[in-house]
Design a protein around this motif. Sequence first.
Motif, short mmCIF file in Angstrom:
data_model
loop_
_atom_site.label_atom_id
_atom_site.label_comp_id
_atom_site.label_asym_id
_atom_site.label_seq_id
_atom_site.Cartn_x
_atom_site.Cartn_y
_atom_site.Cartn_z
N THR A 81 0.80 -1.22 0.00
CA THR A 81 0.00 0.00 0.00
C THR A 81 0.84 1.28 0.00
O THR A 81 0.29 2.36 -0.13
CB THR A 81 -0.94 0.03 1.23
N THR A 82 2.16 1.16 0.16
CA THR A 82 2.98 2.37 0.17
C THR A 82 3.70 2.52 -1.17
O THR A 82 4.46 1.65 -1.57
CB THR A 82 4.00 2.32 1.31
N LEU A 133 6.44 9.43 0.15
CA LEU A 133 5.62 8.24 0.33
C LEU A 133 4.16 8.61 0.11
O LEU A 133 3.71 9.68 0.52
CB LEU A 133 5.78 7.68 1.74
N ALA A 134 3.41 7.73 -0.54
CA ALA A 134 2.01 8.01 -0.83
C ALA A 134 1.21 6.73 -0.86
O ALA A 134 1.74 5.65 -1.16
CB ALA A 134 1.89 8.72 -2.16
N GLU A 135 -0.06 6.84 -0.52
CA GLU A 135 -0.94 5.67 -0.64
C GLU A 135 -1.69 5.75 -1.96
O GLU A 135 -1.96 4.74 -2.60
CB GLU A 135 -1.92 5.63 0.53
N THR A 171 -0.28 13.09 0.30
CA THR A 171 -1.25 13.99 0.93
C THR A 171 -0.88 15.46 0.73
O THR A 171 -1.76 16.31 0.64
CB THR A 171 -1.34 13.71 2.45
N GLU A 205 15.35 12.89 1.33
CA GLU A 205 14.60 11.69 1.70
C GLU A 205 13.24 12.01 2.32
O GLU A 205 13.03 13.14 2.78
CB GLU A 205 15.41 10.91 2.77
N PRO A 206 12.33 11.02 2.39
CA PRO A 206 11.03 11.25 3.03
C PRO A 206 11.16 11.75 4.48
O PRO A 206 10.36 12.56 4.93
CB PRO A 206 10.37 9.87 2.99
N GLN A 207 12.19 11.27 5.19
CA GLN A 207 12.38 11.70 6.58
C GLN A 207 12.53 13.22 6.68
O GLN A 207 12.13 13.84 7.66
CB GLN A 207 13.64 11.08 7.19
N VAL A 247 11.15 15.49 4.78
CA VAL A 247 9.82 16.12 4.66
C VAL A 247 9.18 16.16 6.04
O VAL A 247 8.66 17.19 6.48
CB VAL A 247 8.92 15.33 3.68
#
Lengths: 200, 200
Positions: free
Chosen positions: B54-55, B64-66, B71, B88-90, B92
């Motif tokens: 789901t990621t 990262l997004a569903e 979002t 990286e996502p971290q 954000v």
Amino acid sequence: MPPYPSSFLKLVDELARLPGVGTKTAQRLAFHLLKGDPLRAKNLAQALQNLHQTTHSCRQCFNLAEAELCTLCADSDRDTSLLCVVEEPQDVSALERTGEFKGLYHLLLGSISPMNGIGPDDLKVKELLARLDPGSKVKEVILATNADVEGEATALYLARLLKPLGLKVTRLASGLPMGGDLEYSDEVTLARALQGRREV
Amino acid sequence: MPPYPSSFLKLVDELARLPGVGTKTAQRLAFHLLKGDPLRAKNLAQALQNLHQTTHSCRQCFNLAEAELCTLCADSDRDTSLLCVVEEPQDVSALERTGEFKGLYHLLLGSISPMNGIGPDDLKVKELLARLDPGSKVKEVILATNADVEGEATALYLARLLKPLGLKVTRLASGLPMGGDLEYSDEVTLARALQGRREV
């Protein structure tokens, strides 16, 4: 709310419930799993799924077991005249690593701790006595509970209970740990080391 | 071999593959899960199963997004004239925690690192340029890569690439961290703090 998908946050949340794992560490682990091979996450999930289904308590000694008896109780090469009483499964592992002990174990699954409301009835003491009935082959019981207040109290309680059965009851030696320095050792340990001194 | 069932050893083995988790910690975690509510282990297993299913990566910013968009990209309240480039996502998550930034992000998913054989082509640089085509609403690009050697090199590379597009290109301030002590700060940080001094 962090800008992550809910499935990711759910994993972070579940990881953060583990002891010693905070939200930051949980996030780091989750990112590691996300970046890595999906098979790794799947394998870990599978191992977790199987854990409670296939791991039971040994009917005889209460160590972890997959069958009715644990591998140690099922091993006919072990010395059945020696019984070592410990608190937890981790203690069995520690003693097995020494390679010094070839007898069987009995796990209490805890220690007497009035502070936490744990008395002898909450431990596998009744089961221990049942194993030591007059027909048993056990000649010596080694009390290998921890060397802390609870462990000492438990050992004392068991010693009083087992002595009248005519068994040899011993306790693990207390003293300086190997590599230990007299200068830095605490009074209690040093006093124990003195009391337990042996002729060389 | 430790005297534990294979299903338990399998879990310890899988846990010990996590970064920063050794065999001892893995054993402690496994015992914790075994002693606890089986539902806890099941929930963690479920979260791990769902993770890769789901990621996904956001089609626009690579966070990262569903769904197709994360979002933040899907949020119409965000300021589309501001674009913050991070590694990286971290990062954000760290920036979102400040509550200071209301624009959109672009993730490079790494930084230029010749030592590790990572060049601009391995990062989402092409995709960044595509987002900055003449029709875009972006007026300012904030280069928020890390303040380490790789992050600085990446920022420098991007600045040279983006300046000719007529955009305002900024970099996060370098200087003393809040609560920091002049006496204990390193020369480079202090030099940066001096260079970046502002009138009060």
